[in-house]
Write a protein that holds these residues in place. Structure first.
Motif, short mmCIF file in Angstrom:
data_model
loop_
_atom_site.label_atom_id
_atom_site.label_comp_id
_atom_site.label_asym_id
_atom_site.label_seq_id
_atom_site.Cartn_x
_atom_site.Cartn_y
_atom_site.Cartn_z
N VAL A 19 7.70 -4.03 -0.27
CA VAL A 19 8.77 -3.16 -0.75
C VAL A 19 9.34 -3.71 -2.05
O VAL A 19 9.53 -3.00 -3.03
N CYS A 22 6.98 -3.12 -4.83
CA CYS A 22 7.05 -1.70 -5.22
C CYS A 22 8.28 -1.45 -6.07
O CYS A 22 8.22 -0.82 -7.11
N PRO A 50 9.46 5.15 3.38
CA PRO A 50 9.18 4.01 4.27
C PRO A 50 8.77 4.49 5.65
O PRO A 50 9.03 5.65 6.02
N ARG A 171 3.03 0.59 1.59
CA ARG A 171 4.17 -0.01 2.29
C ARG A 171 3.74 -0.77 3.54
O ARG A 171 4.52 -1.53 4.10
#
Ligand code: GTR
Length: 483
Positions: A19, A22, A50, A171
């Protein structure tokens, strides 16, 4: 290389890392972009949402709602039947050799082309859930290789990591953890027994120097199974199914199931945990096909209890596995759902429903095991003509302080093997050879279906020698040594 590995214990951190990466990538993109923001750029890549995180209770209720079920039958040990005389509630098993049209299967071609696909379709829809097509690719890495001694035998142990391509949903990161140990001085490819290990067993397989006693997690009876396998001249692989799919109802939007589903909860026909664990076993077999130390046509698979269920599913669905040791798999494994003794289906569907496909829950609520279109003699029959050994412990009820494997229902598994016999015979193989439940510690291993009830509790350990005798009729160390 090992720093790149993301195992289950580190997964929350790993997910957080993904995360963060990202987020920082997005920040980087924003900084490098002209003054316009993504709102003004209709073609900007959307960041995937998510994973949905539900508690086990929420996920269970969600499936109940999807099925329109208000309540399940009670399923605790107190609710279970412990009287063999009352076990035969649903005496009519589906006939594995009668097609849905009513026609009798008379040839092996009819079995392979018509009846077997019908049974598989029923298992996918009503029992185990459907493994998605086009699952992401797995790239195997040998993380380390160590030459060492196990007892008197020089071996090489490779630590393996199967990195699952997660470009479709970055993810979630998934890695399959495994080890492979083969005799160092073999002159050719060898048979290998693959164990589907509990977390503690896998941890023990990573200990260096190599553990002489193994893990106590599923019972330790002196000599480890690994040493017995080496004594045959074979190698062994230890797979960690929970590295790629947690044994946790709340984890079903994570792991390989979550990755394939892009973090969304499962639909009623989506695969459950057993199918996912079996998928990983097949991926490890893909790796073994590339390892020159291994004769991949001679790979046996073993699992105990929940991992025994998963090993049976792997064997049933992947024809490349050569022989199976299915230990104390019980309900949802080799035991007949229709044999009402020990663990009831309602227990699985209350506590461990996530091992299975969503639709199975119906049969623990408004419907009964007698309504299932299949039963587990047919899961065994899906393995035919390949050899299957089913093991169990003493059937005494599991009471505090007493050994006992009653929960797994040895007789229910034996009866399933008996009822799988006609399919083995149709394919030119030998069935169990009897319909009489054998005395404790009497191995039935002359046919292509094998069975033994040992005198201990819920452990695979005492049946390893009988299984290895059985497997020795199919796997040949000499195949490796003479090549
Ligand atoms: C039990 C479960 C069984 C069996 C066992 C195990 O609690 O009810 O189906 O799988 O766990 O895996 O040890």
């Amino acid at each position: 290389m090992s720093e790149l590995r993301l195992n289950s214990r580190r997964r929350p951190a790993a997910v957080a890392l993904v995360v963060l990466v990202c987020l920082s990538m997005c920040r980087g993109m924003a900084q490098n972009a002209p003054a316009t923001t993504s709102a003004a750029m209709p073609n900007a890549p959307a960041v995937a949402p998510p994973p949905v995180h539900l508690t086990a209770e929420q996920d269970h209720q969600r499936l109940m709602d999807l099925l329109g079920i208000k309540e399940l039958r009670p399923g605790t040990e107190k609710d279970a039947n412990w009287d063999e005389a009352k076990g035969n509630v649903y005496p009519n098993l589906p006939d594995p050799l009668v097609e849905k049209s009513g026609g009798r299967v008379k040839t092996s071609a009819e079995w392979w082309n018509e009846r077997r696909p019908e049974i598989l379709a029923d298992y996918d829809r009503e029992v185990l859930g459907r493994t998605p097509a086009n699952l992401p690719k797995v790239t195997w890495e040998v993380v380390s290789a160590a030459r060492e001694k196990m007892g008197d035998v020089s071996v090489v142990t490779k630590r393996l990591a199967g990195l699952v391509d997660n470009a479709g949903y970055p993810r979630i990161a998934v890695t399959i953890d495994a080890t492979l140990t083969t005799p160092a001085d073999a002159r050719g490819p060898l048979p290998v027994i693959m164990e589907l290990a509990f977390a503690g067993e896998f941890k023990a397989s990573l200990l260096r120097p190599i553990s002489e006693t193994g893990s106590d997690e599923v019972g330790n009876y002196g000599q480890t199974w690994e040493k017995q396998v080496l004594a045959k001249g074979w190698g062994f692989a230890v797979l960690s199914p929970t590295s790629y799919q947690a044994d946790d109802a709340a984890g079903m939007t994570d792991g390989i199931i979550g990755l394939a589903n892009k973090g969304q909860p499962r639909n009623l026909e989506d695969w459950g945990g057993l199918k996912a664990w079996a998928w990983g076993a097949s991926r490890l077999l893909d790796y073994l096909e590339t390892d020159k130390a291994v004769d991949a046509k001679q790979v046996g698979i073993e699992g105990h209890s929940r991992m025994g269920k998963a090993a049976l599913v792997a064997m049933a669905y992947d024809p490349r596995f050569a022989v199976l040791y299915c230990s104390s798999s019980g309900e949802g494994g080799a035991k007949l759902y229709r044999h009402i003794y020990g663990e009831p289906l309602s227990h699985i569907e209350t506590v461990f429903y996530y091992w299975m496909g969503g639709n199975l829950m119906k049969y623990a609520g408004p419907l009964t095991p007698g309504d299932l279109p299949v039963d587990n003699h047919e899961l065994i029959a899906l393995c035919a003509p390949r050899p299957v050994f089913v093991g169990a412990g003493l059937s005494a009820k599991n009471e505090a302080g007493k050994p006992g494997d009653g929960w797994a229902d040895a007789r229910g598994m034996f009866l399933a093997e008996v009822a799988a016999g006609p399919v083995y015979r149709l394919l030119g193989k030998k069935d169990l050879g009897t319909k009489e439940f054998p005395a404790t510690e009497t191995a039935l291993i002359d046919g292509d279906l094998g069975f033994r009830q040992h005198g201990g509790g819920h452990t695979p350990a005492p049946n390893w020698p009988a299984f290895l005798d059985f497997a020795g009729r199919y796997l040949h160390a000499s195949a490796g040594i003479t090549k």
